[in-house]
Design a protein around this motif. Structure first.
Motif, PDB file in Angstrom:
ATOM      1  N   THR A  21     -17.708  13.942  -3.723  1.00  0.00           N
ATOM      2  CA  THR A  21     -18.678  14.395  -4.902  1.00  0.00           C
ATOM      3  C   THR A  21     -17.734  14.583  -6.226  1.00  0.00           C
ATOM      4  OG1 THR A  21     -19.935  15.799  -3.285  1.00  0.00           O
ATOM      5  CG2 THR A  21     -19.994  16.298  -5.596  1.00  0.00           C
ATOM      6  N   CYS A  22     -18.356  13.902  -7.116  1.00  0.00           N
ATOM      7  CA  CYS A  22     -17.545  13.832  -8.593  1.00  0.00           C
ATOM      8  C   CYS A  22     -18.531  14.443  -9.647  1.00  0.00           C
ATOM      9  CB  CYS A  22     -17.126  12.462  -8.961  1.00  0.00           C
ATOM     10  SG  CYS A  22     -15.876  11.538  -7.674  1.00  0.00           S
TER      11      CYS A  22
ATOM     12  N   GLU B  30     -22.277  11.182  -5.792  1.00  0.00           N
ATOM     13  CA  GLU B  30     -21.854  11.350  -4.505  1.00  0.00           C
ATOM     14  C   GLU B  30     -21.806   9.929  -3.837  1.00  0.00           C
ATOM     15  OE1 GLU B  30     -24.599  14.242  -2.722  1.00  0.00           O
ATOM     16  OE2 GLU B  30     -23.586  15.862  -3.657  1.00  0.00           O
ATOM     17  N   PHE B  31     -20.794   9.773  -2.880  1.00  0.00           N
ATOM     18  CA  PHE B  31     -20.579   8.505  -2.150  1.00  0.00           C
ATOM     19  C   PHE B  31     -19.587   9.019  -1.198  1.00  0.00           C
ATOM     20  CE2 PHE B  31     -17.673   8.824  -5.667  1.00  0.00           C
ATOM     21  CZ  PHE B  31     -16.319   8.379  -5.095  1.00  0.00           C
ATOM     22  N   GLY B  32     -19.504   7.811  -0.004  1.00  0.00           N
ATOM     23  CA  GLY B  32     -18.711   8.196   1.066  1.00  0.00           C
ATOM     24  C   GLY B  32     -18.833   6.908   2.051  1.00  0.00           C
ATOM     25  N   GLU B  33     -17.950   7.439   3.176  1.00  0.00           N
ATOM     26  CA  GLU B  33     -18.015   6.477   4.413  1.00  0.00           C
ATOM     27  C   GLU B  33     -17.902   6.981   5.646  1.00  0.00           C
ATOM     28  OE1 GLU B  33     -17.283   3.122   3.859  1.00  0.00           O
ATOM     29  OE2 GLU B  33     -16.839   3.305   1.563  1.00  0.00           O
ATOM     30  N   SER B  34     -18.386   6.260   6.544  1.00  0.00           N
ATOM     31  CA  SER B  34     -18.443   6.634   7.952  1.00  0.00           C
ATOM     32  C   SER B  34     -17.952   5.605   8.826  1.00  0.00           C
ATOM     33  CB  SER B  34     -19.726   7.236   8.530  1.00  0.00           C
ATOM     34  OG  SER B  34     -19.718   7.564   9.695  1.00  0.00           O
ATOM     35  N   GLU B  35     -16.646   5.597   9.196  1.00  0.00           N
ATOM     36  CA  GLU B  35     -15.818   4.519   9.667  1.00  0.00           C
ATOM     37  C   GLU B  35     -14.983   4.835  10.888  1.00  0.00           C
ATOM     38  OE1 GLU B  35     -15.740   1.164   8.792  1.00  0.00           O
ATOM     39  OE2 GLU B  35     -17.216   1.743   7.170  1.00  0.00           O
ATOM     40  N   PHE B  36     -14.901   3.933  11.726  1.00  0.00           N
ATOM     41  CA  PHE B  36     -13.870   3.901  12.841  1.00  0.00           C
ATOM     42  C   PHE B  36     -12.702   3.317  12.567  1.00  0.00           C
ATOM     43  CE2 PHE B  36     -12.084   1.867  16.730  1.00  0.00           C
ATOM     44  CZ  PHE B  36     -11.607   3.144  17.552  1.00  0.00           C
ATOM     45  N   LEU B  37     -11.655   4.043  12.766  1.00  0.00           N
ATOM     46  CA  LEU B  37     -10.333   3.818  12.577  1.00  0.00           C
ATOM     47  C   LEU B  37      -9.556   3.393  13.881  1.00  0.00           C
ATOM     48  CD1 LEU B  37      -9.223   6.383   9.809  1.00  0.00           C
ATOM     49  CD2 LEU B  37     -10.056   4.072   9.328  1.00  0.00           C
ATOM     50  N   SER B  38      -9.437   2.228  14.189  1.00  0.00           N
ATOM     51  CA  SER B  38      -8.691   1.916  15.436  1.00  0.00           C
ATOM     52  C   SER B  38      -7.086   1.906  15.310  1.00  0.00           C
ATOM     53  CB  SER B  38      -9.064   0.504  15.849  1.00  0.00           C
ATOM     54  OG  SER B  38      -8.594  -0.665  14.993  1.00  0.00           O
ATOM     55  N   GLY B  39      -6.732   2.137  14.075  1.00  0.00           N
ATOM     56  CA  GLY B  39      -5.049   2.028  13.909  1.00  0.00           C
ATOM     57  C   GLY B  39      -4.773   2.824  12.732  1.00  0.00           C
ATOM     58  N   PRO B  40      -3.573   3.075  12.334  1.00  0.00           N
ATOM     59  CA  PRO B  40      -3.069   3.874  11.406  1.00  0.00           C
ATOM     60  C   PRO B  40      -3.034   3.360  10.147  1.00  0.00           C
ATOM     61  CG  PRO B  40      -1.138   2.602  12.569  1.00  0.00           C
ATOM     62  CD  PRO B  40      -2.188   2.282  13.283  1.00  0.00           C
ATOM     63  N   ASN B  41      -3.579   2.220   9.790  1.00  0.00           N
ATOM     64  CA  ASN B  41      -3.856   1.542   8.524  1.00  0.00           C
ATOM     65  C   ASN B  41      -5.112   0.985   8.244  1.00  0.00           C
ATOM     66  OD1 ASN B  41      -1.069   2.378   7.948  1.00  0.00           O
ATOM     67  ND2 ASN B  41      -0.304   0.396   9.195  1.00  0.00           N
ATOM     68  N   ASP B  42      -5.675   1.152   7.120  1.00  0.00           N
ATOM     69  CA  ASP B  42      -6.848   0.495   6.797  1.00  0.00           C
ATOM     70  C   ASP B  42      -7.001   0.505   5.400  1.00  0.00           C
ATOM     71  OD1 ASP B  42      -9.580  -0.009   6.017  1.00  0.00           O
ATOM     72  OD2 ASP B  42     -10.482   0.999   7.610  1.00  0.00           O
TER      73      ASP B  42
ATOM     74  N   GLU C  95      -2.984   4.800   5.328  1.00  0.00           N
ATOM     75  CA  GLU C  95      -1.569   4.397   5.500  1.00  0.00           C
ATOM     76  C   GLU C  95      -1.041   5.232   6.329  1.00  0.00           C
ATOM     77  OE1 GLU C  95       2.398   3.077   3.275  1.00  0.00           O
ATOM     78  OE2 GLU C  95       0.570   2.411   2.465  1.00  0.00           O
ATOM     79  N   ASP C  96      -0.708   4.935   7.716  1.00  0.00           N
ATOM     80  CA  ASP C  96       0.133   5.725   8.406  1.00  0.00           C
ATOM     81  C   ASP C  96      -0.725   6.964   8.968  1.00  0.00           C
ATOM     82  OD1 ASP C  96       2.207   6.456  10.375  1.00  0.00           O
ATOM     83  OD2 ASP C  96       3.281   7.254   9.071  1.00  0.00           O
ATOM     84  N   TRP C  97      -1.977   6.931   9.010  1.00  0.00           N
ATOM     85  CA  TRP C  97      -2.949   8.144   9.399  1.00  0.00           C
ATOM     86  C   TRP C  97      -2.928   9.037   8.240  1.00  0.00           C
ATOM     87  CZ3 TRP C  97      -6.083   6.565  13.010  1.00  0.00           C
ATOM     88  CH2 TRP C  97      -5.608   5.839  14.207  1.00  0.00           C
ATOM     89  N   GLU C  98      -2.796   8.790   6.961  1.00  0.00           N
ATOM     90  CA  GLU C  98      -2.871   9.561   5.820  1.00  0.00           C
ATOM     91  C   GLU C  98      -3.855   8.709   4.927  1.00  0.00           C
ATOM     92  OE1 GLU C  98       0.937  12.331   5.105  1.00  0.00           O
ATOM     93  OE2 GLU C  98       0.853  10.236   3.780  1.00  0.00           O
ATOM     94  N   LEU C  99      -4.852   9.609   4.774  1.00  0.00           N
ATOM     95  CA  LEU C  99      -6.054   9.200   3.648  1.00  0.00           C
ATOM     96  C   LEU C  99      -5.711   9.427   2.299  1.00  0.00           C
ATOM     97  CD1 LEU C  99      -8.991   7.999   2.922  1.00  0.00           C
ATOM     98  CD2 LEU C  99      -9.800  10.458   3.396  1.00  0.00           C
ATOM     99  N   ASN C 100      -5.675   8.327   1.276  1.00  0.00           N
ATOM    100  CA  ASN C 100      -5.145   8.775  -0.118  1.00  0.00           C
ATOM    101  C   ASN C 100      -6.588   8.954  -0.643  1.00  0.00           C
ATOM    102  OD1 ASN C 100      -4.578   8.647  -2.842  1.00  0.00           O
ATOM    103  ND2 ASN C 100      -3.103   7.318  -2.352  1.00  0.00           N
ATOM    104  N   VAL C 101      -7.085  10.005  -0.817  1.00  0.00           N
ATOM    105  CA  VAL C 101      -8.515  10.525  -1.121  1.00  0.00           C
ATOM    106  C   VAL C 101      -8.501  10.040  -2.550  1.00  0.00           C
ATOM    107  CG1 VAL C 101      -8.484  12.877  -1.471  1.00  0.00           C
ATOM    108  CG2 VAL C 101     -10.453  11.849  -1.020  1.00  0.00           C
ATOM    109  N   SER C 102      -7.823  10.176  -3.263  1.00  0.00           N
ATOM    110  CA  SER C 102      -7.760   9.971  -4.756  1.00  0.00           C
ATOM    111  C   SER C 102      -7.742   8.541  -5.169  1.00  0.00           C
ATOM    112  CB  SER C 102      -6.406  10.587  -5.333  1.00  0.00           C
ATOM    113  OG  SER C 102      -6.143  11.851  -5.320  1.00  0.00           O
ATOM    114  N   ARG C 103      -7.093   7.753  -4.424  1.00  0.00           N
ATOM    115  CA  ARG C 103      -7.058   6.231  -4.723  1.00  0.00           C
ATOM    116  C   ARG C 103      -8.386   5.839  -4.283  1.00  0.00           C
ATOM    117  NH1 ARG C 103      -3.109   2.011  -2.394  1.00  0.00           N
ATOM    118  NH2 ARG C 103      -3.701   0.220  -3.308  1.00  0.00           N
ATOM    119  N   TYR C 104      -8.944   6.302  -3.146  1.00  0.00           N
ATOM    120  CA  TYR C 104     -10.326   5.729  -2.649  1.00  0.00           C
ATOM    121  C   TYR C 104     -11.312   6.183  -3.831  1.00  0.00           C
ATOM    122  CZ  TYR C 104     -14.563   5.974  -0.344  1.00  0.00           C
ATOM    123  OH  TYR C 104     -16.075   5.575  -0.027  1.00  0.00           O
TER     124      TYR C 104
ATOM    125  N   ALA D 127     -13.944   3.596  -5.722  1.00  0.00           N
ATOM    126  CA  ALA D 127     -15.102   3.409  -5.344  1.00  0.00           C
ATOM    127  C   ALA D 127     -16.035   4.154  -6.650  1.00  0.00           C
ATOM    128  CB  ALA D 127     -15.334   4.292  -4.331  1.00  0.00           C
ATOM    129  N   LEU D 128     -15.604   5.195  -7.392  1.00  0.00           N
ATOM    130  CA  LEU D 128     -16.552   5.952  -8.290  1.00  0.00           C
ATOM    131  C   LEU D 128     -17.258   4.803  -9.336  1.00  0.00           C
ATOM    132  CD1 LEU D 128     -17.647   8.642  -9.321  1.00  0.00           C
ATOM    133  CD2 LEU D 128     -15.381   8.720 -10.630  1.00  0.00           C
TER     134      LEU D 128
END
Length: 157
Positions: A61-62, A80-92, A98-107, A111-112
């Motif tokens: 929410t922005c 408001e925006f978002g995603e609902s995704e399956f992560l099969s590996g550590p990088n998407d 990257e390495d199971w860390e979500l960079n929420v600022s960059r996302y 997307a905004l």
């Protein structure tokens, strides 16, 4: 500074979920000829451990400060925006994981802009609309109206 959220934690069993909420800063940006100031941003993340990876529910929410397209007065806009995704590996790379860390600022930064409406109006104002509800045909095209009238087209061999 980018806000990182660690998605995978030791000790999470299959079916275990956890929810996180975090606030972060985003830079202002120009779009559609207007300046958009980001007054605040918040992400709500729900991570569920599955046998083959993680399921990620992300909602951002922005709060934006911008101007009305009709009156040019200040307007507060919530996007408001978002995603609902399956992560099969550590990088998407699409979700900036990257390495199971979500960079929420960059996302959110990426997307905004696509979530901001093309036109923004203050409450109580409306977009400018043509006076006539009838569809006006350019006079240069009126000669073709008989050619394209419904039901009267014939095929030429």
């Amino acid at each position: 500074m980018d806000k990182l959220i660690k998605l995978k934690r030791p000790g999470m069993g299959i079916g275990d979920s956890r929810e996180l909420t975090t606030s972060f800063d985003l830079p202002s940006f120009d779009l559609y000829g207007r300046r958009h100031e980001v007054a605040g941003a918040e992400a709500r993340v729900r991570v569920t451990r599955l046998t083959e990876g993680l399921h990620l529910d992300l909602e951002v929410t922005c709060n934006l400060a911008t101007t009305c397209d009709r009156t040019l007065e200040p307007v507060d806009l919530v996007v408001e925006f978002g995603e609902s995704e399956f992560l099969s590996g550590p990088n998407d790379p699409e979700l900036y994981v990257e390495d199971w860390e979500l960079n929420v600022s960059r996302y959110a930064r990426e997307a905004l802009p696509s979530e901001v409406p093309l036109q923004v109006f203050r409450p109580g104002t409306e977009p400018v609309r043509p006076e006539s509800d009838e569809e006006e045909i350019d006079p240069r095209w009126q000669g073709l109206s008989d050619v394209f009238s419904s039901g009267s087209q014939s095929r030429r061999s």
